[in-house]
Every structure is written in structure tokens, then in C-alpha cells.
Design an enzyme around this catalytic site. Structure first.
Site, PDB file in Angstrom:
ATOM      1  N   ASP A   1     -11.638   2.427   3.646  1.00  0.00           N
ATOM      2  CA  ASP A   1     -11.999   1.007   3.503  1.00  0.00           C
ATOM      3  C   ASP A   1     -13.512   0.840   3.328  1.00  0.00           C
ATOM      4  OD1 ASP A   1      -9.877  -0.885   3.625  1.00  0.00           O
ATOM      5  OD2 ASP A   1      -9.563  -0.435   5.753  1.00  0.00           O
TER       6      ASP A   1
ATOM      7  N   LYS B   1       0.842  -1.200   0.000  1.00  0.00           N
ATOM      8  CA  LYS B   1       0.000   0.000   0.000  1.00  0.00           C
ATOM      9  C   LYS B   1       0.882   1.257   0.000  1.00  0.00           C
ATOM     10  CE  LYS B   1      -3.898  -2.421   2.004  1.00  0.00           C
ATOM     11  NZ  LYS B   1      -4.605  -2.895   3.188  1.00  0.00           N
TER      12      LYS B   1
ATOM     13  N   GLN C   1      -5.134  -1.859   9.271  1.00  0.00           N
ATOM     14  CA  GLN C   1      -5.054  -3.192   8.662  1.00  0.00           C
ATOM     15  C   GLN C   1      -5.694  -4.247   9.570  1.00  0.00           C
ATOM     16  OE1 GLN C   1      -3.928  -3.760   5.538  1.00  0.00           O
ATOM     17  NE2 GLN C   1      -4.253  -5.949   5.688  1.00  0.00           N
TER      18      GLN C   1
HETATM   19  N1  GUN Z   1      -7.335  -7.082   5.617  1.00  0.00           N
HETATM   20  C1  GUN Z   1      -7.612  -7.800   4.478  1.00  0.00           C
HETATM   21  N2  GUN Z   1      -8.165  -7.007   3.545  1.00  0.00           N
HETATM   22  C2  GUN Z   1      -8.245  -5.771   4.082  1.00  0.00           C
HETATM   23  C3  GUN Z   1      -8.723  -4.529   3.582  1.00  0.00           C
HETATM   24  O1  GUN Z   1      -9.208  -4.398   2.448  1.00  0.00           O
HETATM   25  N3  GUN Z   1      -8.614  -3.486   4.448  1.00  0.00           N
HETATM   26  C4  GUN Z   1      -8.109  -3.611   5.702  1.00  0.00           C
HETATM   27  N4  GUN Z   1      -8.072  -2.532   6.471  1.00  0.00           N
HETATM   28  N5  GUN Z   1      -7.669  -4.746   6.186  1.00  0.00           N
HETATM   29  C5  GUN Z   1      -7.732  -5.818   5.376  1.00  0.00           C
END
Ligand code: GUN
Length: 282
Positions: free
Chosen positions: A119, A52, A96
């Protein structure tokens, strides 16, 4: 053999648009920033967070990284989020998941300002998606819709089957397909006669997290198969779908890696730009 739905190609086109928008905002004196929080040192999460950060840098978005110890408390994490909520240079906040067991995920998500919830996990954003009047779409399902659109795959009137009912993928995926007038069925671990249902799918989305889960006999000839799984088998990354055998039956298929994965990050960047625009009255 199936047509390969190339997530790297689609994500490159999304990222190019994001980079152009970031540049245009910069020329107006508006910076775009994303804060990413990681708690603990889960190896897979560390890789996602690093990817990211790389993608932010490549598109001109400033990334702020916060790495908290595995033993950090829920109060510490929420306090950090509250600081970031009022930090002007931070337009998006992503924590995350999964979080360590002693932290209540829903409480943490609820602490993120809905305007910075890139998200789209906050109940306010989830509710907006439900009624079809949203600011942000959840990254993975939105990325899948983007792939379908890019390749001109019609959703309206199609039988769409989603395997998996998570808050991150399965449930919002079903909702987005419904918004696009698909006829949607959601299957899960208690579904009886799974194969009978998956064989009705014109568009089959698998978000199970088990390598080899979707076999050729579960797929209708000519279907579009979207593989959301990210599994590791003997150190090798693979999806939920038995790629070789299913690609002999399906019309189109996303590979793993290089399918849905790159789209999730591209849509996160897109949401961050949307957040920056909204926060600056654009
Ligand atoms: N863990 C797995 N996929 C995601 C996501 O799209 N966003 C976040 N914040 N955590 C994740």
C-alpha cells in the site's frame, strides 16, 4: 462531450503486464503471494477485499486471506502481521482500512515490514516518496498517474488541484503530481473560495467522498477531471463529480464506476510483483 478516461481499459493493460511478469517469475521457480487482512465486516471493505482476491487469481498471484473478528485486539492483529512478515511465500501484506475504532491504524501500519508494504502507507515508504526515491507508490494516486500517461495527458507545467488531504489519496497524489512537475494546490474542508481555485485547474482530482460535490461551475472548460469518490446514493455507485453536467465542460473525465477504482487494484498487483522481485534479488 468529454472524452471518457476508461480505467477498465488502462487497468487491463497493467494487469496483462503483471500476469506476464508473474509467469516469468514462476518459470524461475518464484511464486508471488499477497496477504490481505480484513478486520470486522464492513460491507464496502468486504467487497474491496473480494475484488482484490479475484484480481490476484486472474493474474496468477496467490492470495492469502485473513478475516478477523470485529473485536480482534490490536495485539492479535500485529501478531498476525509479524508472522506474515517472516513468511517467505507472502511478498505483500495489505491490511484493509478503515480498522475498528479500538485499533490504532498507525501502529498496525508501522508493524508491516516496509519491504512488504504494497500500500506504501508505512512511514518509511511515505518518506521515500517525499524525496522521490521510492520502491512502491500508493495504489490510487499511482493508478491516476497511469491513466494520465496512458492517454498522453501532460502533467509538467499544468495547474493541478487536488481536493482532499487524506494520507491514502490527497497527500500522496499531490506529491506524485509535483514529482511530474505539475503546479499543485491542495484544497480541503477549510479552503476558502474553493470554486475560484478549482477553476484554475488544468487537472482536477476530487477525493472528497461526497456525491455531487464537484459541479460544472467549479470546472475550467477543457480541464481533465479525475473522480476518486466512491459513494452510494440510493444503492447506486457514484463519484464526487456531477458527471452529466461536468462532462459537458471538461475535456476528459473518469467515470464512476470504471475509472479510478479498477486502477487501484491493478497497481496493488504491480506493487506485489515489485515486492516479490526485490525479495528475490531481481
Ligand atoms: N481503504 C480504502 N482504500 C484503501 C487502500 O488503498 N488500501 C487499504 N489497505 N485500505 C484502503
Amino acid at each position: 462531450m468529454s472524452r471518457i478516461l476508461d480505467g477498465k481499459e488502462v487497468s487491463a493493460s497493467v494487469k496483462a503486464k503483471v500476469a506476464a511478469e508473474v509467469e516469468a517469475l514462476k518459470n524461475e521457480g518464484i511464486g508471488v503471494g499477497l496477504a490481505v487482512i480484513l478486520v470486522g465486516d464492513d460491507p464496502a471493505s468486504k467487497i474491496y477485499v473480494a475484488n482484490k482476491k479475484k484480481a490476484c487469481e486472474a493474474t496468477g498471484i496467490k492470495s492469502f486471506e485473513y478475516i478477523l473478528d470485529e473485536n480482534a485486539t490490536e495485539a492479535e492483529l500485529i501478531s498476525l502481521i509479524e508472522t506474515l512478515n517472516s513468511e517467505k511465500s507472502v511478498n505483500g501484506i495489505l491490511c484493509q482500512l478503515p480498522l475498528p475504532g479500538h485499533i490504532n491504524e498507525q501502529a498496525v501500519i508501522a508493524a508491516i515490514s516496509p519491504n512488504k508494504d504494497v500500500d506504501a502507507f508505512h512511514i518509511s515508504n511515505v518518506g521515500k516518496i517525499m524525496i522521490g526515491n521510492f520502491d512502491f507508490l500508493p495504489c490510487t494516486p499511482a493508478g491516476i498517474i497511469e491513466i494520465l500517461d496512458y492517454y498522453g495527458i501532460e502533467i509538467a507545467g499544468k495547474n493541478c488541484v487536488v481536493i482532499g488531504r487524506s494520507n491514502i489519496v490527497g497527500k500522496p497524489m499531490a506529491m506524485l503530481l509535483l514529482h511530474r512537475s505539475g503546479t499543485v494546490t491542495v484544497c480541503h474542508s477549510k479552503t476558502v473560495n474553493l470554486k475560484e481555485i478549482t477553476r484554475t485547474a488544468d487537472i482536477l482530482v476530487s477525493a472528497v467522498g461526497k456525491a455531487g460535490f464537484v459541479t460544472a461551475d467549479m470546472v475550467k472548460p477543457g480541464a481533465v477531471v479525475i473522480d476518486v469518490g466512491i459513494n452510494r446514493e440510493n444503492g447506486k455507485l457514484c463519484g464526487d463529480v456531477c458527471f452529466d453536467e461536468v462532462s459537458r465542460v471538461a475535456d476528459s473525465i473518469t467515470p464512476v464506476p470504471g475509472g479510478v477504482g479498477p486502477m487501484t487494484i491493478a497497481m496493488l498487483l504491480k506493487n506485489t510483483v515489485t515486492a516479490a522481485k526485490r525479495q528475490n534479488g531481481r
